[in-house]
Design an enzyme around this catalytic site. Structure first.
Site, mmCIF file in Angstrom:
data_model
loop_
_atom_site.group_PDB
_atom_site.id
_atom_site.type_symbol
_atom_site.label_atom_id
_atom_site.label_comp_id
_atom_site.label_asym_id
_atom_site.label_seq_id
_atom_site.Cartn_x
_atom_site.Cartn_y
_atom_site.Cartn_z
ATOM 1 N N ASP A 1 9.406 2.875 -0.861
ATOM 2 C CA ASP A 1 8.424 3.461 0.050
ATOM 3 C C ASP A 1 8.764 2.986 1.451
ATOM 4 O OD1 ASP A 1 6.296 4.137 1.621
ATOM 5 O OD2 ASP A 1 4.752 3.300 0.331
ATOM 6 N N TYR B 1 0.857 -1.189 0.000
ATOM 7 C CA TYR B 1 0.000 0.000 0.000
ATOM 8 C C TYR B 1 0.889 1.234 0.000
ATOM 9 C CZ TYR B 1 -3.357 3.494 1.706
ATOM 10 O OH TYR B 1 -4.132 4.604 1.857
ATOM 11 N N LYS C 1 5.748 8.981 8.936
ATOM 12 C CA LYS C 1 5.689 8.493 10.307
ATOM 13 C C LYS C 1 6.688 9.202 11.221
ATOM 14 C CE LYS C 1 2.883 5.156 8.802
ATOM 15 N NZ LYS C 1 1.444 5.141 9.049
#
Length: 429
Positions: free
Chosen positions: A240, A145, A268
């Protein structure tokens, strides 16, 4: 006695005002067939809900709270920053300082651009890849994702390679059609795809350690093959690392596996728990981004002083105490090995997969290497295990397809207690 009566009431009210009662789908607890606890506060490795329940937290806001919640140094820095104003829409010295900190951990990011979310980071990196190469097609892996931008919300069945079709209403078929999807960790599928489509591929985007189908490490040779084929065919390799950055190692998966991507996406932790992300790579590629180059990308709140302050405080602590990564990894290994032993003790087929300080329990009798493997796990066993732990004060991610995380605040006693609860939970399966 464990109850969620107030949370259930709050959830019912929230559903009147927000789709599904939440602002991000996984928070709804639909995949585990229940309603979510509503959190009132957090401190260290603990979170507390409005019903008065206390939990040892292994979700950690889906990863960023690597130092634990409400770290005193981070809170103090934020308190000072707020008094100076919350947003300027203008350059600050803080942005350059944070860029230096990030580059110190990940030197492959010679230049970077700050944004506000992982989705912004990946969609921007893909635009740069297309603009730089002059090509349209991108390759992603089933089960990975990369945010909810239109071109990445595609689905594909198992098989060699499938042209993308929309996985959500509202996504134009034409937008998704340039996204090619193949199974994660399938080296032969990658080779076959590049043999057929290599001339038209702008980039391969991959979670070098998958975290969105649960924690799934790359098999030997997978990342190396991606690097070799993208280089040979003039495509870019995008890592990613929104989830595995600072989790797989201090320098992310690219340091752990010694692979140099062309572009890296981080999120994050670089915002210290506030909304922030970055994308970056070589000076040659990133010099194509506006205003230095013709590839447009912008954002009023990008690099805002509050998120940058939290990120600076967090990365400064990690930089000053490099042993924190060793301690995180040791704690994660202790917990995961303990969970494996308990599964064997109770004859429960379970795979506990971990890389650095991220981990997932898969209820399966075989290792999980891709999305099909993850989908074949015993979801009912996961639900039972999850709910037993939740009701006994252990807060895991509410989905078999998500990763859990360790923080610097989890103590040996916390891990011992977590394993004691797990022992009881396995006994119920």
């Amino acid at each position: 006695m464990f109850t969620l009566d107030k949370s259930k009431q709050a959830f019912n009210e929230a559903k009147v005002y927000m789709p599904g009662g939440v602002n991000s789908p996984v928070r709804s607890y639909r995949s585990v067939g229940s309603e979510p606890p509503f959190i009132s506060s957090a401190s260290g490795d603990r979170i507390y809900d409005i019903d008065g329940n206390e939990y040892i937290d292994y979700v950690l806001s889906w990863g960023p709270m690597i130092l634990g919640h409400a770290k005193s140094e981070v809170v103090a820095a934020l308190q000072e920053a707020v008094l100076r104003g919350t947003s300027y829409g203008a350059p600050t010295l803080l942005e350059t300082e944070l860029a230096k900190k990030i580059q110190a951990f990940m030197p492959n990011m010679e230049m970077l651009r700050m944004v506000n979310s992982g989705t912004e980071s990946t969609m921007s990196a893909l635009r740069v890849a297309r603009g730089y190469t002059g090509r349209d097609k991108i390759v992603k892996f089933i089960g990975c994702y990369h945010g909810h931008s239109d071109g990445l919300l595609v689905k594909a069945g198992s098989g060699l390679a499938t042209f993308g079709v929309p996985d959500s209403p509202g996504v134009p078929a034409g937008v998704a059609a340039d996204t090619l999807t193949i199974p994660y960790n399938d080296i032969e599928a990658v080779k076959a795809l590049f043999e057929k489509e290599g001339h038209s591929i702008a980039a391969v985007i991959v979670e070098p350690v998958a975290g969105n189908m649960g924690c799934v490490p790359p098999v030997p040779g997978f990342l190396e093959t991606l690097r070799e084929l993208t280089t040979a065919h003039g495509a870019l390799l995008i890592f990613d690392e929104v989830m595995c950055g600072f989790r797989a190692s201090s320098g992310g998966a690219q340091k752990k596996y010694n692979i140099k991507p062309d572009l890296t996406c981080l999120g994050k932790i670089v915002g210290g728990g506030l909304p922030m992300a970055v994308f970056g790579g070589s000076r040659e590629i990133m010099s194509q981004v506006a205003p230095a180059g013709p590839i447009y990308q912008a954002g009023t709140l990008s690099g805002n002083p509050i998120a940058v302050t939290a990120g600076l405080a967090t990365l400064s602590i990690l930089q000053q105490d490099p042993t924190v990564f060793k301690r995180l990894n040791q704690a994660t290994e202790t917990l995961c090995q303990g969970l494996k032993e308990l599964g064997a003790k109770h004859n429960v087929p379970v795979q506990v997969q971990y890389v650095g300080s991220m981990f997932t329990l898969f209820f399966s009798d075989k290792s999980v290497h891709n999305f099909d493997d993850a989908s074949a796990c015993d979801m009912e066993a996961f639900k039972k295990f999850f709910h037993y732990n939740l009701s006994h004060g252990i807060y895991y991610a509410p989905s078999q397809y998500e990763s859990n995380f360790m923080s610097a605040k989890h103590s040996a006693q916390d891990i011992e207690h977590t394993l004691a609860v797990a022992d009881e939970a396995f006994a119920t399966l």
